[in-house]
Design a protein around this motif. Structure first.
Motif, PDB file in Angstrom:
ATOM      1  N   ARG A 163      -2.472  10.466  -3.337  1.00 43.87           N
ATOM      2  CA  ARG A 163      -3.078   9.241  -3.583  1.00 43.87           C
ATOM      3  C   ARG A 163      -2.509   8.178  -2.539  1.00 43.87           C
ATOM      4  NH1 ARG A 163      -1.073   7.984  -9.595  1.00 43.87           N
ATOM      5  NH2 ARG A 163       1.055   8.670  -8.595  1.00 43.87           N
ATOM      6  N   SER A 164      -3.444   7.243  -2.656  1.00 47.10           N
ATOM      7  CA  SER A 164      -3.051   5.893  -1.917  1.00 47.10           C
ATOM      8  C   SER A 164      -3.400   4.792  -2.858  1.00 47.10           C
ATOM      9  CB  SER A 164      -3.996   5.630  -0.628  1.00 47.10           C
ATOM     10  OG  SER A 164      -3.837   4.418  -0.109  1.00 47.10           O
TER      11      SER A 164
ATOM     12  N   GLN B 158       0.833  -1.162  -0.010  1.00 43.85           N
ATOM     13  CA  GLN B 158      -0.085  -0.060   0.122  1.00 43.85           C
ATOM     14  C   GLN B 158       0.970   1.394  -0.058  1.00 43.85           C
ATOM     15  OE1 GLN B 158      -3.256  -0.662  -0.274  1.00 43.85           O
ATOM     16  NE2 GLN B 158      -3.772   1.571  -0.495  1.00 43.85           N
TER      17      GLN B 158
ATOM     18  N   THR C  33       1.475   5.360  -0.417  1.00 46.32           N
ATOM     19  CA  THR C  33       1.404   6.779  -0.461  1.00 46.32           C
ATOM     20  C   THR C  33       1.912   7.525  -1.330  1.00 46.32           C
ATOM     21  OG1 THR C  33       0.321   6.526   1.982  1.00 46.32           O
ATOM     22  CG2 THR C  33       0.759   8.767   0.967  1.00 46.32           C
TER      23      THR C  33
ATOM     24  N   HIS D 128       6.020  10.119   0.099  1.00 41.14           N
ATOM     25  CA  HIS D 128       5.667   8.966  -0.017  1.00 41.14           C
ATOM     26  C   HIS D 128       5.961   7.920   1.343  1.00 41.14           C
ATOM     27  CE1 HIS D 128       9.908   9.740  -1.824  1.00 41.14           C
ATOM     28  NE2 HIS D 128      10.139   8.698  -1.343  1.00 41.14           N
TER      29      HIS D 128
END
Length: 348
Positions: A56-57, A50, A52, A74
């Motif tokens: 956005r994810s 996952q 970042t 990030h």
């Protein structure tokens, strides 16, 4: 005649490297995040993440990469299967780099080979451990191969050019979506949990509620190969790790990975790597750069630090293909380096 030179256009030129990493994280790993003034490429070689990326994810699965532009915050965390990652931080200025801002993509076989070359050249050119996340500066080896750093730049520049050309070309029908495929992530995690089993394509399709042609098409678009090719490749990658660890003999490794016999395991291993299991075991000390002298002929190679992540790129960034080379292998516990010969004099 008077000749006039042509100066080659170089729209993508790598100026600096800040780090080259190959990380092996646990399934619970989480990185709280950072930002910096240079580009970062992150490639998922195994498992799921996952990520970042600014606002956005994203969920990234095996075979995907993402670019973080300068200044973007990030972070990442593991999802399910423990992830293995390639991370390259570099400076490459110019308008052409703007097309990589926010890019998420699956890579093909040629691009995976370039990533493998980058990690290989980095391991040969720099003394900085590839698995140390605290690295802030690359240190040159005194005995680095001639032109190693230039080949590293060339491999990254070729990777960037290939990705740029692909973005400008029409998207083929049935290609994987840029944000990843939930079905692909589901099936790869399913296969990772069953490396000890002997699965059929029909069983994989049935357990994942997907049609055979749909699944094959998905894997070809994401990995460049079929489902069973991928599954057997993962088995052989696990076998190489077990050999490096030195805790099991070849018969035990074959049983742990669901091979019908140690002889079948040995044939598949040599077809995939170009070495028999015993030849690979004897080469582990050199490949992983373990301390101490190399083992003598017929001696084991169980000493030293197991599973040095500075060399683990070899296990995952190259395609494995089945073959029918014949080879026999016999070992005893604690003697992975011992070898025998068949009647034709081939190493076992």
């Amino acid at each position: 005649m008077t000749y006039r030179p042509l100066v080659p256009l170089r729209p993508l030129t790598v100026r600096e490297f800040y780090s080259v990493h190959y990380f092996e994280y646990s399934g619970s790993y989480a990185f709280t995040g950072e930002r910096h003034d240079f580009w970062e490429l992150l490639y998922v070689d195994r498992g799921s993440l996952q990520v970042t990326a600014g606002e956005r994810s994203l969920r990234l699965s095996q075979g995907q990469l993402i670019f973080h532009p300068p200044g973007e915050f990030h972070a990442l965390s593991a999802v399910g299967v423990a992830p293995d990652l390639v991370v390259v931080s570099f400076r490459c200025d110019g308008e052409a780099m703007e097309q990589f801002r926010g890019l998420v993509a699956f890579v093909g076989p040629e691009e995976r080979a370039l990533l493998g070359r980058m990690v290989a050249e980095s391991g040969a050119a720099f003394s900085t451990p590839l698995g140390d996340p605290r690295t802030t500066r690359l240190e040159r080896r005194e005995d680095q191969p001639f032109g190693g750093e230039q080949l590293l730049c060339a491999a990254l520049e070729e990777l960037l050019i290939r990705l740029a050309r692909r973005r400008s070309a029409p998207e083929p029908q049935g290609s994987a979506p840029p944000e990843g495929s939930p079905l692909f992530a589901q099936v790869t995690e399913y296969l990772e949990r069953r490396l000890d089993q002997s699965l059929t394509l029909e069983q994989i399709c049935q357990d994942n509620l997907v049609g055979r042609s749909q699944l094959q098409k998905l894997f070809h678009s994401c990995t460049g190969g079929g489902v069973m090719e991928y599954f057997h490749g993962r088995k052989l990658q696990a076998a190489r790790r077990m050999i490096r660890e030195g805790r099991r003999n070849f018969t035990q490794i074959a049983a742990c990975l669901g091979f019908q016999s140690v002889h079948y395991f040995s044939r598949r291993f040599k077809a995939a790597t170009g070495m028999s299991p015993s030849e690979y075991a004897r080469s582990v000390r050199m490949l992983a750069e373990l301390p101490g002298p190399p083992p003598k002929e017929g001696e084991g190679d169980s000493g030293g630090k197991p599973d040095d992540c500075a060399n683990n790129w070899q296990d995952r960034l190259f395609q494995f293909s089945p073959g029918e080379d014949t080879i026999k292998s016999e070992t005893t516990p604690g003697n992975l380096g011992g070898c025998k010969r068949d009647q034709e004099g081939e190493d076992l």
